[in-house]
Design a protein around this motif. Structure first.
Motif, PDB file in Angstrom:
ATOM      1  N   LEU A   1      34.948  47.015 101.540  1.00  0.00           N
ATOM      2  CA  LEU A   1      33.792  47.904 101.598  1.00  0.00           C
ATOM      3  C   LEU A   1      32.955  47.643 102.856  1.00  0.00           C
ATOM      4  O   LEU A   1      32.507  48.581 103.531  1.00  0.00           O
ATOM      5  N   ILE A   2      32.778  46.382 103.194  1.00  0.00           N
ATOM      6  CA  ILE A   2      32.034  46.029 104.414  1.00  0.00           C
ATOM      7  C   ILE A   2      32.767  46.553 105.642  1.00  0.00           C
ATOM      8  O   ILE A   2      32.160  47.155 106.541  1.00  0.00           O
ATOM      9  N   GLY A   3      34.076  46.344 105.706  1.00  0.00           N
ATOM     10  CA  GLY A   3      34.864  46.804 106.849  1.00  0.00           C
ATOM     11  C   GLY A   3      34.842  48.316 107.003  1.00  0.00           C
ATOM     12  O   GLY A   3      34.675  48.835 108.105  1.00  0.00           O
ATOM     13  N   ALA A   4      34.980  49.036 105.892  1.00  0.00           N
ATOM     14  CA  ALA A   4      34.962  50.505 105.943  1.00  0.00           C
ATOM     15  C   ALA A   4      33.589  51.019 106.366  1.00  0.00           C
ATOM     16  O   ALA A   4      33.482  51.928 107.207  1.00  0.00           O
ATOM     17  N   SER A   5      32.542  50.439 105.824  1.00  0.00           N
ATOM     18  CA  SER A   5      31.178  50.872 106.169  1.00  0.00           C
ATOM     19  C   SER A   5      30.860  50.595 107.635  1.00  0.00           C
ATOM     20  O   SER A   5      30.291  51.442 108.329  1.00  0.00           O
ATOM     21  N   ALA A   6      31.243  49.416 108.102  1.00  0.00           N
ATOM     22  CA  ALA A   6      30.996  49.071 109.508  1.00  0.00           C
ATOM     23  C   ALA A   6      31.750  50.005 110.449  1.00  0.00           C
ATOM     24  O   ALA A   6      31.233  50.382 111.505  1.00  0.00           O
TER      25      ALA A   6
END
Length: 161
Positions: free
Chosen positions: A109-114
């Motif tokens: 989720l962090i990677g996709a959002s970033a």
């Protein structure tokens, strides 16, 4: 418990994916393949570490690095591109988590959002100069250097215990 190092690495590699959608998965693929502790890891680390993934990802990343500077390069924030960047950033971060044998959902989720945020920022910084071919190419090369540096630091951070 998942460490903050993994979260920072996921954030960094997600941002790289926002700049160059194929660069982060390529860098992580090569980094994971070079490790000697990849026995019995789960997906997606196993897939990204595979020889086949390396063979596919490297030419795709190289083509993207070249194509990004072309005047006909599509806008990175069109819906299909944003969906692909989010997927790429999420899978890349999840691969790092699975290589550490840690839960994958939050890093993904962090990677996709970033990736989504970095795509928007990168476009806003370069769009005013798109019609100036030399300036656009110079900014693209600068963005490549930032992405490579950030990606290397993110991998080191995420795989550090």
């Amino acid at each position: 418990m998942t460490s903050s190092n993994l979260f920072w690495g996921a954030l960094a590699l997600g941002a790289v994916t926002g700049m160059r959608s194929m660069l982060a998965p390529t860098m992580v693929s090569r980094a994971l393949a070079a490790r000697d502790d990849m026995d019995n890891v789960d997906e997606p680390a196993r897939t990204l570490a595979s020889r086949r993934a390396q063979q596919l990802l490297l030419p795709m990343a190289a083509a993207e690095l070249l194509g990004d500077k072309m005047p006909f390069a599509p806008d990175r924030t069109i819906v299909p591109s944003m969906m692909f960047r989010a997927l790429s950033g999420g899978v890349t971060a999840a691969a790092l988590a699975s290589a550490r044998r840690e839960p994958v959902w939050l890093p993904a989720l962090i990677g996709a959002s970033a990736a989504l945020i970095a795509s928007e920022i990168g476009l806003k910084l370069r769009k005013p100069y798109q019609k100036k071919a030399l300036t656009n190419a110079a900014l693209g090369l600068t963005e490549d250097c930032v992405a490579l540096t950030l990606g290397s630091a993110g991998i080191r951070q995420a795989l550090e215990r």
